[in-house]
Design an enzyme around this catalytic site. Structure first.
Site, PDB file in Angstrom:
ATOM      1  N   ASP A 281       0.852  -1.187   0.000  1.00  0.00           N
ATOM      2  CA  ASP A 281       0.000   0.000   0.000  1.00  0.00           C
ATOM      3  C   ASP A 281       0.888   1.238   0.000  1.00  0.00           C
ATOM      4  OD1 ASP A 281      -2.431   1.306  -0.058  1.00  0.00           O
ATOM      5  OD2 ASP A 281      -2.598   1.431   2.113  1.00  0.00           O
TER       6      ASP A 281
ATOM      7  N   HIS B  93      -3.487  14.280   0.570  1.00  0.00           N
ATOM      8  CA  HIS B  93      -3.743  13.444   1.745  1.00  0.00           C
ATOM      9  C   HIS B  93      -2.569  13.499   2.713  1.00  0.00           C
ATOM     10  CE1 HIS B  93      -4.937  10.086   4.253  1.00  0.00           C
ATOM     11  NE2 HIS B  93      -3.811   9.443   3.949  1.00  0.00           N
TER      12      HIS B  93
ATOM     13  N   GLU C 247     -10.502   4.347   3.728  1.00  0.00           N
ATOM     14  CA  GLU C 247      -9.542   4.981   2.834  1.00  0.00           C
ATOM     15  C   GLU C 247      -9.929   4.614   1.405  1.00  0.00           C
ATOM     16  OE1 GLU C 247      -5.515   5.555   5.500  1.00  0.00           O
ATOM     17  OE2 GLU C 247      -5.494   4.044   3.911  1.00  0.00           O
TER      18      GLU C 247
ATOM     19  N   GLU D  93      -9.264   4.185  -2.204  1.00  0.00           N
ATOM     20  CA  GLU D  93      -8.025   3.965  -2.929  1.00  0.00           C
ATOM     21  C   GLU D  93      -8.292   3.313  -4.286  1.00  0.00           C
ATOM     22  OE1 GLU D  93      -4.840   2.219  -0.728  1.00  0.00           O
ATOM     23  OE2 GLU D  93      -5.483   3.070   1.192  1.00  0.00           O
TER      24      GLU D  93
ATOM     25  N   ASP E 121      -9.263   0.612   2.123  1.00  0.00           N
ATOM     26  CA  ASP E 121      -8.292   0.118   3.092  1.00  0.00           C
ATOM     27  C   ASP E 121      -8.720   0.593   4.479  1.00  0.00           C
ATOM     28  OD1 ASP E 121      -6.008  -1.155   4.035  1.00  0.00           O
ATOM     29  OD2 ASP E 121      -4.805   0.655   3.875  1.00  0.00           O
TER      30      ASP E 121
ATOM     31  N   ARG F 130      -7.699   4.175  13.377  1.00  0.00           N
ATOM     32  CA  ARG F 130      -6.790   5.296  13.624  1.00  0.00           C
ATOM     33  C   ARG F 130      -6.252   5.317  15.055  1.00  0.00           C
ATOM     34  NH1 ARG F 130      -5.424   6.388   8.499  1.00  0.00           N
ATOM     35  NH2 ARG F 130      -7.160   7.184   7.262  1.00  0.00           N
TER      36      ARG F 130
ATOM     37  N   GLN G 197      -3.611   2.707  15.247  1.00  0.00           N
ATOM     38  CA  GLN G 197      -2.484   3.171  14.434  1.00  0.00           C
ATOM     39  C   GLN G 197      -1.631   4.193  15.184  1.00  0.00           C
ATOM     40  OE1 GLN G 197      -3.764   4.748  10.678  1.00  0.00           O
ATOM     41  NE2 GLN G 197      -1.700   5.089   9.904  1.00  0.00           N
TER      42      GLN G 197
ATOM     43  N   LYS H  64      -4.200  -1.804  10.173  1.00  0.00           N
ATOM     44  CA  LYS H  64      -4.513  -1.934   8.753  1.00  0.00           C
ATOM     45  C   LYS H  64      -4.781  -3.376   8.321  1.00  0.00           C
ATOM     46  CE  LYS H  64      -3.345   2.367   7.324  1.00  0.00           C
ATOM     47  NZ  LYS H  64      -4.102   3.228   6.400  1.00  0.00           N
TER      48      LYS H  64
ATOM     49  N   THR I 264      -9.001  -5.363   4.061  1.00  0.00           N
ATOM     50  CA  THR I 264      -8.895  -4.414   2.958  1.00  0.00           C
ATOM     51  C   THR I 264      -9.838  -4.903   1.867  1.00  0.00           C
ATOM     52  OG1 THR I 264      -6.580  -3.891   3.451  1.00  0.00           O
ATOM     53  CG2 THR I 264      -7.379  -3.361   1.238  1.00  0.00           C
TER      54      THR I 264
ATOM     55  N   GLU J  35      -9.643  12.986   7.389  1.00  0.00           N
ATOM     56  CA  GLU J  35      -9.521  14.286   6.721  1.00  0.00           C
ATOM     57  C   GLU J  35     -10.859  15.023   6.690  1.00  0.00           C
ATOM     58  OE1 GLU J  35      -6.848  14.477   3.047  1.00  0.00           O
ATOM     59  OE2 GLU J  35      -7.342  12.340   3.211  1.00  0.00           O
TER      60      GLU J  35
END
Length: 402
Positions: A114, A121, A187, A189, A221, A225, A228, A241, A245, A346
């Site tokens: 990834d 971003h 996410e 992607e 994905d 948070r 993380q 993560k 996915t 975000e």
């Protein structure tokens, strides 16, 4: 390529004769096999191409390994079969209603990488986590940053996502709490599926991208948070993560995306020779993210700083080999405007600015029962639009974590 098909293609369908994406489906009365989507139907390739055993399999991998000339040959033949009415009588029995088949993981994943290829971003995350400092890390514009993910937890669209448990950052002087993630994120992607392998100790140049990568799909994905933030230093993403996915079930061949190719953004740093992309493998893809049926973001892949060709070149510059079924993703796709941000971190600015839905409820991060759907379109020939279908997933509660 003609735009007309004798197979009915509803207005607005993502799967026109210009698209012809590949996937794996389970018919009502048979074993899983490879198919091509056209309108509201799926074409059984093994049957349509004369019982070709390459496609009578529960994975695209055998076909992917055959290389670019074979990919182009089959695409040309399928296009002919679906657009020339002279073939209708022979091919129609190989068509299945899409709403009567199951869609499975389209390929057997080998390795999964990834990337972190969106400048917008990366800069937004940097502003949140490192206020008052440069938003981008020093190496960011010199190489495509990435990490090796967990290929065993790539799942096909429609698979429920179990909320992960783990440790989170402790209060000052305390022990790290353990429990379900409270800051579960998406996410949006774009993913790339490798067909042709390469030998260990060799490099794949940016000009060789289309000889190795078969096609493109959509990716969510999922990211915890809070897990993380605690585990990230010093080695990067791990449990935050690796739990799931999601991958869309249809792989759009690169040959369908000629009209979508664009030049990458203007560079502010001189690149090393192996990353100089003279073939314009930026892609004009318009993504849409829906949360519980409501559009919350429309990211554009056009603004990505690193192209998929550059990602592949960097992935192999140290001599790492490619294998059929290798898969890599772009990282979160975000554009310069607020409505183009491709993750909730975000969109809510790290939880400080909740998103309000039409029922009056708000979200900072995902709740159990929430469903996220990501779709995308791209320019096709002669002003047409082609689509990628969708990748969807619903959050369900996990166990007690013990």
């Amino acid at each position: 390529m003609t735009s007309a098909s004798w197979v009915p293609v509803p207005e607005g369908s993502p799967f026109t004769p210009h698209t012809l994406p590949y996937g794996v489906f389970a018919p009502e009365d048979g074993a899983p096999r490879v198919g091509v989507a056209i309108g509201d139907h799926v074409l059984d390739l093994a049957r349509a191409l004369g019982d070709d055993d390459t496609f009578a399999r529960p994975s695209l991998n055998t076909f992917l390994a055959q290389g670019r000339s074979r990919w182009q040959e089959v695409r040309a033949r399928v296009t002919e079969l679906l657009t020339d009415s002279a073939h209708r009588a022979a091919v129609e029995p190989a068509l299945h209603r899409a709403d009567r088949v199951g869609l499975l993981m389209p390929f057997e994943p080998a390795d999964y990488v990834d990337f972190y290829a969106s400048e917008h971003h990366a800069a937004n995350i940097g502003r949140m986590l490192r206020p008052g400092q440069e938003p981008l890390t020093p190496q960011w514009k010199h190489l495509p940053i990435g990490y090796h993910g967990r290929s065993g937890t790539l799942v096909v669209s429609g698979t429920d996502v179990v909320r992960p448990w783990g440790q989170t950052r402790p209060a000052e002087g305390g022990a790290p709490p353990f429990g379900p993630s409270a800051r579960l994120d998406i996410e949006a992607e774009v993913g790339f599926v490798v067909g042709t392998p390469s030998a260990r100790g060799t490099r794949v140049g940016v000009g060789d991208f289309a000889d190795h990568v078969f096609g493109v799909c959509l990716v969510n994905d999922w990211s915890a948070r809070d897990l993380q933030a605690w585990e990230y230093v010093p080695l990067g993403p791990f449990l935050a993560k690796s739990f799931a996915t999601s991958v869309s079930p249809w792989i759009v061949p690169l040959d369908a995306l000629e009209a979508a190719r664009t030049a990458p953004p203007e560079r502010t740093e001189e690149l090393r020779p192996y990353l100089r992309d003279g073939e314009d493998w930026g892609l004009d893809l318009a993504l849409e993210v829906r949360l519980n049926g409501e559009v919350v973001s429309r990211p554009s892949f056009t603004s990505m700083y690193w192209t998929p060709a550059q990602m592949l070149a960097h992935l192999t510059v140290n001599g790492a080999s490619l294998r059929t079924g290798d898969f890599y993703a772009s990282g979160t796709v975000s554009g310069p405007d607020a409505h183009e941000r491709g993750c909730l971190m975000e969109l809510t600015w790290n939880g400080q600015e909740p998103v309000t839905l039409s029922d009056g409820s708000t979200r900072t991060f995902l709740q159990d029962g929430d469903e996220v759907v990501i779709s995308a379109t791209a320019p096709g020939p002669d002003g047409s639009r082609i689509g990628f279908g969708e990748v969807r997933g619903r959050i369900v509660a996990g166990g007690d974590g013990s």
